[in-house]
Structures are given as C-alpha cells and as structure tokens.
Design a protein around this motif. Structure first.
Motif, PDB file in Angstrom:
ATOM      1  N   HIS A  95       0.849  -1.202   0.000  1.00 16.61           N
ATOM      2  CA  HIS A  95       0.000   0.000   0.000  1.00 16.61           C
ATOM      3  C   HIS A  95       0.876   1.241   0.000  1.00 16.61           C
ATOM      4  O   HIS A  95       2.088   1.149   0.082  1.00 16.61           O
ATOM      5  CB  HIS A  95      -0.993  -0.026   1.157  1.00 16.61           C
ATOM      6  CG  HIS A  95      -0.374   0.049   2.519  1.00 16.61           C
ATOM      7  ND1 HIS A  95       0.494  -0.906   3.003  1.00 16.61           N
ATOM      8  CD2 HIS A  95      -0.494   0.960   3.515  1.00 16.61           C
ATOM      9  CE1 HIS A  95       0.863  -0.577   4.229  1.00 16.61           C
ATOM     10  NE2 HIS A  95       0.290   0.544   4.565  1.00 16.61           N
ATOM     11  N   HIS A  97       1.609   3.656   1.986  1.00 17.73           N
ATOM     12  CA  HIS A  97       2.255   4.274   3.151  1.00 17.73           C
ATOM     13  C   HIS A  97       3.776   4.170   3.054  1.00 17.73           C
ATOM     14  O   HIS A  97       4.317   3.132   2.693  1.00 17.73           O
ATOM     15  CB  HIS A  97       1.742   3.635   4.449  1.00 17.73           C
ATOM     16  CG  HIS A  97       0.369   4.106   4.823  1.00 17.73           C
ATOM     17  ND1 HIS A  97      -0.417   3.483   5.758  1.00 17.73           N
ATOM     18  CD2 HIS A  97      -0.352   5.172   4.369  1.00 17.73           C
ATOM     19  CE1 HIS A  97      -1.561   4.135   5.871  1.00 17.73           C
ATOM     20  NE2 HIS A  97      -1.559   5.150   5.029  1.00 17.73           N
ATOM     21  N   ASP A  99       6.157   3.813   5.141  1.00 20.52           N
ATOM     22  CA  ASP A  99       6.925   2.811   5.895  1.00 20.52           C
ATOM     23  C   ASP A  99       6.972   1.454   5.181  1.00 20.52           C
ATOM     24  O   ASP A  99       7.579   0.503   5.675  1.00 20.52           O
ATOM     25  CB  ASP A  99       6.408   2.672   7.342  1.00 20.52           C
ATOM     26  CG  ASP A  99       4.941   2.307   7.442  1.00 20.52           C
ATOM     27  OD1 ASP A  99       4.198   2.594   6.488  1.00 20.52           O
ATOM     28  OD2 ASP A  99       4.536   1.741   8.479  1.00 20.52           O
ATOM     29  N   HIS A 100       6.336   1.383   3.988  1.00 24.58           N
ATOM     30  CA  HIS A 100       6.381   0.163   3.179  1.00 24.58           C
ATOM     31  C   HIS A 100       7.012   0.407   1.806  1.00 24.58           C
ATOM     32  O   HIS A 100       7.256  -0.531   1.069  1.00 24.58           O
ATOM     33  CB  HIS A 100       4.959  -0.399   2.995  1.00 24.58           C
ATOM     34  CG  HIS A 100       4.340  -0.803   4.293  1.00 24.58           C
ATOM     35  ND1 HIS A 100       4.159  -2.124   4.645  1.00 24.58           N
ATOM     36  CD2 HIS A 100       3.935  -0.069   5.340  1.00 24.58           C
ATOM     37  CE1 HIS A 100       3.633  -2.168   5.866  1.00 24.58           C
ATOM     38  NE2 HIS A 100       3.484  -0.939   6.310  1.00 24.58           N
ATOM     39  N   CYS A 214       0.122  -4.120   6.284  1.00 23.27           N
ATOM     40  CA  CYS A 214      -0.409  -3.369   7.440  1.00 23.27           C
ATOM     41  C   CYS A 214      -1.822  -3.815   7.804  1.00 23.27           C
ATOM     42  O   CYS A 214      -2.337  -3.406   8.835  1.00 23.27           O
ATOM     43  CB  CYS A 214      -0.460  -1.879   7.120  1.00 23.27           C
ATOM     44  SG  CYS A 214       0.835  -0.907   7.897  1.00 23.27           S
ATOM     45  N   HIS A 216      -4.666  -2.786   6.753  1.00 26.02           N
ATOM     46  CA  HIS A 216      -5.615  -1.676   6.951  1.00 26.02           C
ATOM     47  C   HIS A 216      -7.064  -2.075   6.643  1.00 26.02           C
ATOM     48  O   HIS A 216      -7.971  -1.609   7.329  1.00 26.02           O
ATOM     49  CB  HIS A 216      -5.212  -0.455   6.110  1.00 26.02           C
ATOM     50  CG  HIS A 216      -3.965   0.196   6.611  1.00 26.02           C
ATOM     51  ND1 HIS A 216      -3.881   0.786   7.852  1.00 26.02           N
ATOM     52  CD2 HIS A 216      -2.730   0.337   6.053  1.00 26.02           C
ATOM     53  CE1 HIS A 216      -2.665   1.277   8.025  1.00 26.02           C
ATOM     54  NE2 HIS A 216      -1.944   1.010   6.951  1.00 26.02           N
TER      55      HIS A 216
HETATM   56 ZN   LIG Z   1       0.067   1.436   6.501  1.00 24.01          ZN
END
Ligand SMILES: [Zn+2]
Ligand SMILES: [Zn+2]
Length: 330
Positions: A95, A97, A99-100, A214, A216
């Motif tokens: 996704h 974000h 941090d990925h 994550c 989500h």
């Molecule tokens: Zn995330």
C-alpha cells in the motif's frame, strides 16, 4: 576410545546431522520468508526501524514484499543478510504508506527493470488511468476553456512517483503466478478510508501462506478473502494493524484467527502491536512463530524458524553440546 566416549561421539554426530539437515533443505528448496525491515528483532547486524519488508522465497519464486521506511536502512539490512536484489521475480508494494515504500528507490537503483505490483488507486502515487468520460463536459464553452480543447484522449493516464519503474497496478484480487494471488481490499476505517492494500497469498500443499503489510482493510477481512482460495491457512506473517487497539478488539481478532479460521501458525510483526503479540502468543502457544527483524521462517509441512518459537532469539545449539561434551569429559 572408551565405549562410553564412542557412544557420546556417535550421538553428537547424529545431532549434527539432525541440526544441519533442515538448514540445507531450506537452502536448496528456498522456501522461506526473511524479515528485512521491522522495529523489533535480535539480529545485531541489522538496524531496527518502523516499517515492513520481507523476502518471500516460495514455489521457485523470489518475491520482495514491501521495502521498509528508509532506503539507507533497507539497503544496509539487505546487505547484512547477503540478499541479492538483482535476482527477484517481482516486488509487491502492499500500500501507499511510506513505511512500506521508501526502500523502493534502493531496489530500483540495483534492479531498475524489476516488475512491481502495486494497488491501483485513482490519482495515486503508483500512477493510474481513467476513461475521459469521468468528467462532465460543456460543449457550449469555447475550445480554449475546455480540457484538451474539447478532444480528450479516450483514456487519461496519470503519472507515478517512480516514472521509469515497471509498475503493474492491481485493481482486484488477481492470481499473478500459478498459486500466487494478490488479494486486493479497501480500508473502510477513519484515517485510511479508501486506501487499497494488497496481501500475498501463496497456495502450497501444506495450506495457504498469507503475507500482510499493514492489514488496513482488517486482518479478519483479509483472512476471510484468503479462505476463498484455500480454507486451510497454514501461516500468516506481517502487520495486523492492532498497534493501538483495545484489549476487547485484540481478543476478538485473536479468537477469530485461532478458532474461526483455525490458522495453523502465526508470525506477527510490524503494526500488530505489543499487547497483540502477547495475546497471540498466549492463544497460539508453540504455533506462534517469532518473526523479528532478521528472522528466516523455513516453510514446509512443519514450519520452523531460526529463532525459538515465540521466544525470540535462538540459543546456540552447539554451545549446549559443547557444554555437555565438557561435562562428559570431566
Ligand atoms: Zn500502513
Ligand atoms: Zn505500516
């Protein structure tokens, strides 16, 4: 050599074979998952940071799932594990974000033509496209006031943050290679509403291996979608996004994974959350696999890891045998 000593040496040699063989098998079969980015772990040669990345070696494929939060840290962790990123079948970005995704610039610097699967989102950073019929027209306006002088292309393409990357956008759940499926779901939670996330499901003779970034859209929803591929879930690895969840919600999710979906092994990481680690460990017992930064989980009929199940870093098997040996000599 005394008979007793002979027996000990023979037993030690046998132990050697037993200990060494799973490692050799894993190296040959390359069915393993190695955690390359996370904020907890025991491997001192690697740098802990918030984010997630794992190298998934399964069914003859080498798949990089997510790329962590910082390109320099990601590069150092990849080097610490001796992983060659020029030999990848493809990359999955779960996704949008950071941090990925932030390590993708490093991946592209060493492997600029690698295929990258990412979720398709309208005007998202992975690029997108829409039929030009999406906007209302006003034929009465003069051409210079109209988009594209009133003659738009049939399909309008929108750019990506990595314009030269070989991005392939996934709109719905798709089998991208035999037995390897990307599950596409959309989050409905405040803060991440409409965020699309891809999870990796690999169907093996031992059950489904599910890798989540994550979660989500909700770990329960992802697992439910995965059971449509194979109702037997052998292992879930990754972030369950319960990092700030209440004990009640954690208990509900843990019960669903353990009792409703009868997940065999669980190897939580990233945004799963400390109280959720504890609750999962309690519920799954020896079926909880420690998956901190640097851990390699060997896949197969009985999944193991290079760390003791649910208990963090491995003890040195050979140190135990050496201790036994010195006791025996005395
Ligand atoms: Zn995330
Ligand atoms: Zn995350």
């Amino acid at each position: 050599m005394k008979f007793r000593q002979f027996l000990f040496v023979a037993a030690t040699l046998c132990s050697f074979v037993v200990i060494a063989s799973p490692v050799t098998q894993a190296a040959e079969a390359k069915n393993q998952i190695t955690i390359l980015y996370d904020a907890f772990g025991a491997d001192q040669s690697m740098t802990k940071d918030w984010g997630f990345s794992a190298l998934v070696e399964i069914a003859g494929k080498r798949i990089l799932f997510d790329t962590g939060d910082n390109a320099d840290i990601f590069a150092a962790n990849v080097k610490a594990k001796g992983i060659d990123l020029t030999k990848l079948d493809f990359v999955i970005l779960s996704h949008r974000h950071a941090d990925h995704m932030a390590g993708l610039s490093y991946v592209l610097s060493v492997n600029p033509t690698v295929k990258i699967y990412a979720p398709k989102e309208g005007f998202g950073i992975f690029g997108s496209s829409l039929p030009s019929s999406f906007y209302r027209k006003d034929e009465a306006l003069p051409a210079e006031m109209r988009y594209f002088d009133g003659k738009p292309p049939e399909v309008m393409k929108f750019g990506a943050a990595w314009p030269n990357a070989r991005l392939e956008l996934i709109d719905q759940t798709t089998e991208i290679a035999p037995g390897i499926t990307l599950i596409a779901l959309i989050s409905d939670l405040p803060g991440t509403k409409e965020l699309k996330e891809l999870s990796l499901a690999a169907n093996t003779p031992d059950g489904l291996i599910l890798v989540v970034g994550c979660s989500h859209p909700g770990i329960e929803r992802i697992v439910e979608a995965a059971t449509a591929i194979n109702p037997k879930i052998q292992l879930i690895v990754g972030g369950f996004h319960l990092v700030a969840a209440s004990d009640e919600l954690i208990a509900k999710v843990v019960a669903a994974l353990n009792e409703k979906y009868k997940v065999e092994y669980i190897a939580p990481g990233h945004c799963t959350g400390e109280p959720t680690f504890a609750a999962l460990k309690k519920a799954f017992g020896s079926r909880y696999l420690y998956a901190g930064l640097g851990t390699s989980l060997a896949l197969g009929p009985s999944i193991g890891s290079d760390a003791r199940r649910g208990e963090g870093p491995n003890f040195d098997d050979f140190a135990v045998y050496r201790k036994l040996a010195s006791r025996e000599e005395r």
